[in-house]
Scaffold this motif. Structure first.
Motif, PDB file in Angstrom:
ATOM      1  N   ALA A  77       0.806  -1.220   0.000  1.00 15.54           N
ATOM      2  CA  ALA A  77       0.000   0.000   0.000  1.00 15.54           C
ATOM      3  C   ALA A  77       0.839   1.269   0.000  1.00 15.54           C
ATOM      4  O   ALA A  77       0.297   2.363  -0.197  1.00 15.54           O
ATOM      5  CB  ALA A  77      -0.939   0.006   1.214  1.00 15.54           C
ATOM      6  N   THR A  78       2.153   1.157   0.213  1.00 11.94           N
ATOM      7  CA  THR A  78       2.970   2.359   0.408  1.00 11.94           C
ATOM      8  C   THR A  78       4.150   2.481  -0.550  1.00 11.94           C
ATOM      9  O   THR A  78       4.601   3.598  -0.825  1.00 11.94           O
ATOM     10  CB  THR A  78       3.507   2.391   1.849  1.00 11.94           C
ATOM     11  N   THR A  79       4.678   1.381  -1.050  1.00  8.77           N
ATOM     12  CA  THR A  79       5.871   1.423  -1.896  1.00  8.77           C
ATOM     13  C   THR A  79       5.515   1.827  -3.320  1.00  8.77           C
ATOM     14  O   THR A  79       4.520   1.363  -3.877  1.00  8.77           O
ATOM     15  CB  THR A  79       6.561   0.045  -1.910  1.00  8.77           C
ATOM     16  N   ARG A  80       6.318   2.708  -3.899  1.00  7.58           N
ATOM     17  CA  ARG A  80       6.113   3.102  -5.295  1.00  7.58           C
ATOM     18  C   ARG A  80       6.337   1.911  -6.223  1.00  7.58           C
ATOM     19  O   ARG A  80       7.275   1.139  -6.044  1.00  7.58           O
ATOM     20  CB  ARG A  80       7.044   4.250  -5.673  1.00  7.58           C
ATOM     21  N   LEU A  81       5.476   1.801  -7.230  1.00 11.28           N
ATOM     22  CA  LEU A  81       5.484   0.648  -8.127  1.00 11.28           C
ATOM     23  C   LEU A  81       5.642   1.074  -9.573  1.00 11.28           C
ATOM     24  O   LEU A  81       5.222   2.177  -9.946  1.00 11.28           O
ATOM     25  CB  LEU A  81       4.170  -0.141  -7.998  1.00 11.28           C
ATOM     26  N   PRO A  82       6.184   0.193 -10.416  1.00 14.92           N
ATOM     27  CA  PRO A  82       6.243   0.493 -11.855  1.00 14.92           C
ATOM     28  C   PRO A  82       4.951   0.156 -12.589  1.00 14.92           C
ATOM     29  O   PRO A  82       4.884   0.326 -13.804  1.00 14.92           O
ATOM     30  CB  PRO A  82       7.392  -0.409 -12.339  1.00 14.92           C
ATOM     31  N   ILE A  83       3.935  -0.327 -11.874  1.00 19.51           N
ATOM     32  CA  ILE A  83       2.625  -0.582 -12.466  1.00 19.51           C
ATOM     33  C   ILE A  83       1.560   0.064 -11.591  1.00 19.51           C
ATOM     34  O   ILE A  83       1.833   0.486 -10.461  1.00 19.51           O
ATOM     35  CB  ILE A  83       2.325  -2.095 -12.616  1.00 19.51           C
ATOM     36  N   ARG A  84       0.328   0.108 -12.102  1.00 17.74           N
ATOM     37  CA  ARG A  84      -0.792   0.626 -11.320  1.00 17.74           C
ATOM     38  C   ARG A  84      -1.399  -0.502 -10.500  1.00 17.74           C
ATOM     39  O   ARG A  84      -1.608  -1.600 -11.008  1.00 17.74           O
ATOM     40  CB  ARG A  84      -1.845   1.224 -12.253  1.00 17.74           C
ATOM     41  N   ASN A  85      -1.698  -0.217  -9.243  1.00 21.19           N
ATOM     42  CA  ASN A  85      -2.352  -1.183  -8.375  1.00 21.19           C
ATOM     43  C   ASN A  85      -3.809  -0.774  -8.204  1.00 21.19           C
ATOM     44  O   ASN A  85      -4.119   0.205  -7.528  1.00 21.19           O
ATOM     45  CB  ASN A  85      -1.649  -1.242  -7.011  1.00 21.19           C
ATOM     46  N   ALA A  86      -4.722  -1.520  -8.818  1.00 25.93           N
ATOM     47  CA  ALA A  86      -6.145  -1.198  -8.769  1.00 25.93           C
ATOM     48  C   ALA A  86      -6.888  -2.035  -7.728  1.00 25.93           C
ATOM     49  O   ALA A  86      -8.122  -2.058  -7.717  1.00 25.93           O
ATOM     50  CB  ALA A  86      -6.773  -1.404 -10.152  1.00 25.93           C
ATOM     51  N   TYR A  87      -6.173  -2.718  -6.856  1.00 28.53           N
ATOM     52  CA  TYR A  87      -6.800  -3.534  -5.816  1.00 28.53           C
ATOM     53  C   TYR A  87      -7.522  -2.622  -4.834  1.00 28.53           C
ATOM     54  O   TYR A  87      -6.991  -1.593  -4.416  1.00 28.53           O
ATOM     55  CB  TYR A  87      -5.721  -4.336  -5.093  1.00 28.53           C
ATOM     56  N   ALA A  88      -8.748  -2.994  -4.456  1.00 27.96           N
ATOM     57  CA  ALA A  88      -9.576  -2.113  -3.631  1.00 27.96           C
ATOM     58  C   ALA A  88      -9.072  -1.985  -2.199  1.00 27.96           C
ATOM     59  O   ALA A  88      -9.351  -0.983  -1.543  1.00 27.96           O
ATOM     60  CB  ALA A  88     -11.023  -2.612  -3.637  1.00 27.96           C
ATOM     61  N   SER A  89      -8.360  -2.987  -1.703  1.00 25.01           N
ATOM     62  CA  SER A  89      -7.840  -2.926  -0.326  1.00 25.01           C
ATOM     63  C   SER A  89      -6.345  -3.236  -0.329  1.00 25.01           C
ATOM     64  O   SER A  89      -5.925  -4.327   0.074  1.00 25.01           O
ATOM     65  CB  SER A  89      -8.594  -3.909   0.579  1.00 25.01           C
ATOM     66  N   PRO A  90      -5.514  -2.294  -0.796  1.00 26.02           N
ATOM     67  CA  PRO A  90      -4.073  -2.565  -0.938  1.00 26.02           C
ATOM     68  C   PRO A  90      -3.386  -2.933   0.364  1.00 26.02           C
ATOM     69  O   PRO A  90      -2.378  -3.635   0.346  1.00 26.02           O
ATOM     70  CB  PRO A  90      -3.523  -1.266  -1.525  1.00 26.02           C
ATOM     71  N   ARG A  91      -3.904  -2.488   1.512  1.00 27.94           N
ATOM     72  CA  ARG A  91      -3.249  -2.815   2.779  1.00 27.94           C
ATOM     73  C   ARG A  91      -3.426  -4.280   3.160  1.00 27.94           C
ATOM     74  O   ARG A  91      -2.707  -4.786   4.020  1.00 27.94           O
ATOM     75  CB  ARG A  91      -3.768  -1.907   3.897  1.00 27.94           C
ATOM     76  N   THR A  92      -4.390  -4.957   2.558  1.00 35.24           N
ATOM     77  CA  THR A  92      -4.566  -6.382   2.831  1.00 35.24           C
ATOM     78  C   THR A  92      -3.981  -7.254   1.726  1.00 35.24           C
ATOM     79  O   THR A  92      -4.074  -8.482   1.794  1.00 35.24           O
ATOM     80  CB  THR A  92      -6.065  -6.728   2.978  1.00 35.24           C
ATOM     81  N   LEU A  93      -3.377  -6.639   0.737  1.00 38.83           N
ATOM     82  CA  LEU A  93      -2.831  -7.376  -0.400  1.00 38.83           C
ATOM     83  C   LEU A  93      -1.476  -7.973  -0.047  1.00 38.83           C
ATOM     84  O   LEU A  93      -0.593  -7.287   0.450  1.00 38.83           O
ATOM     85  CB  LEU A  93      -2.696  -6.438  -1.598  1.00 38.83           C
ATOM     86  N   GLY A  94      -1.316  -9.257  -0.325  1.00 41.39           N
ATOM     87  CA  GLY A  94      -0.053  -9.919  -0.045  1.00 41.39           C
ATOM     88  C   GLY A  94       1.075  -9.398  -0.912  1.00 41.39           C
ATOM     89  O   GLY A  94       0.907  -9.170  -2.118  1.00 41.39           O
ATOM     90  N   ALA A  95       2.240  -9.229  -0.307  1.00 38.14           N
ATOM     91  CA  ALA A  95       3.397  -8.729  -1.044  1.00 38.14           C
ATOM     92  C   ALA A  95       3.767  -9.654  -2.191  1.00 38.14           C
ATOM     93  O   ALA A  95       4.206  -9.195  -3.254  1.00 38.14           O
ATOM     94  CB  ALA A  95       4.585  -8.572  -0.092  1.00 38.14           C
TER      95      ALA A  95
END
Length: 247
Positions: A77-95
């Motif tokens: 939920a916090t690290t800059r990424l080279p792609i877009r993260n469209a997941y609705a709950s990024p804080r619960t998304l597994g690394a």
């Protein structure tokens, strides 16, 4: 640039050492206590620490004095990424799910990709157009299914994976252990093939990338052309580290 990435899982640590974009060394089964010695031996320029099991702050602080470059803690939920993260709950998304998506997007830019990551859990995730992580599904992995049948019933035995995972499986089990193997293993393969067909209906030119520790079991049992990339998560973590160092 030499990078070293640590993937801290539920039971052990896996690492990958990269020169440029080439994986030079990898191993699984590392303990947390062995991480500093690995950094000192490989002498990377930068390190990334990712975990699905526990916070990484203490380990990042312990590793930082061992190198001149950066130690990056990967937070979906916090690290800059080279792609877009469209997941609705990024804080619960597994690394691991997000890292695999980054790896797939880097390998197949501008293409829809379905990732089948068969490990502790079986995760099927969709990367749209090589640039957007959309999400997917999480189901129990093979060993978890065997353990659940044993632990949640009164009399069913704990059955192991077959020694040769590519060996054809009987559809009809003739005793309780073989019936359990048929249900778990044939059922899981049918489940994943069914999901692939549904994703292909959304994107007919979809590429399927297979990763994870149980990839050797699924590879001969999945329909169509499959790209097998065992170290997809490590590659994604490397690309995330490079993106943050260079931008």
């Amino acid at each position: 640039m030499r990078t070293l990435v640590f993937d801290i899982g539920n039971t052990a640590v896996k690492y990958g050492c990269f020169e440029a974009n080439g994986l030079q060394e990898t191993a699984a089964g590392l303990t947390l206590e062995q991480m500093p010695a690995t950094v000192e031996r490989l002498r990377p320029d930068h390190v990334l620490v990712a975990s699905v099991a526990e916070p990484t702050a203490a380990w990042a602080a312990r590793l930082q004095p061992l190198l001149k470059g950066r130690v990056l803690e990967f937070g979906p939920a916090t690290t800059r990424l080279p792609i877009r993260n469209a997941y609705a709950s990024p804080r619960t998304l597994g690394a691991d799910r997000l890292a695999a998506a980054v790896g797939a997007a880097w390998l197949r830019p501008q293409h829809d990709t379905l990732i089948v990551d068969a490990g502790t859990a079986i995760k099927c995730d969709w990367v749209e157009g090589g640039h957007t992580f959309r999400g997917g599904s999480i189901a129990p992995g093979l060993r978890m299914r065997f353990e659940a049948l044993h632990k949640l019933t009164g009399r069913l035995p704990l059955v192991d994976m077959p020694a040769a995972v590519a060996t054809p499986l009987d559809l009809i089990g003739t005793d309780t252990p073989s019936a359990i193997r048929s249900g778990v293993l044939n059922g899981a393969a049918a489940e994943v093939n069914g999901l692939i067909e549904q994703y292909q209906a959304l994107s007919p030119r979809l590429a399927v990338v297979l990763a994870g520790g149980d990839a050797p079991f699924f590879q001969p049992r999945l329909k169509g052309h499959i790209f097998v990339i065992p170290e997809l998560v490590l590659l994604g973590l490397h690309r995330i580290l490079v993106h943050n160092v260079e931008n």
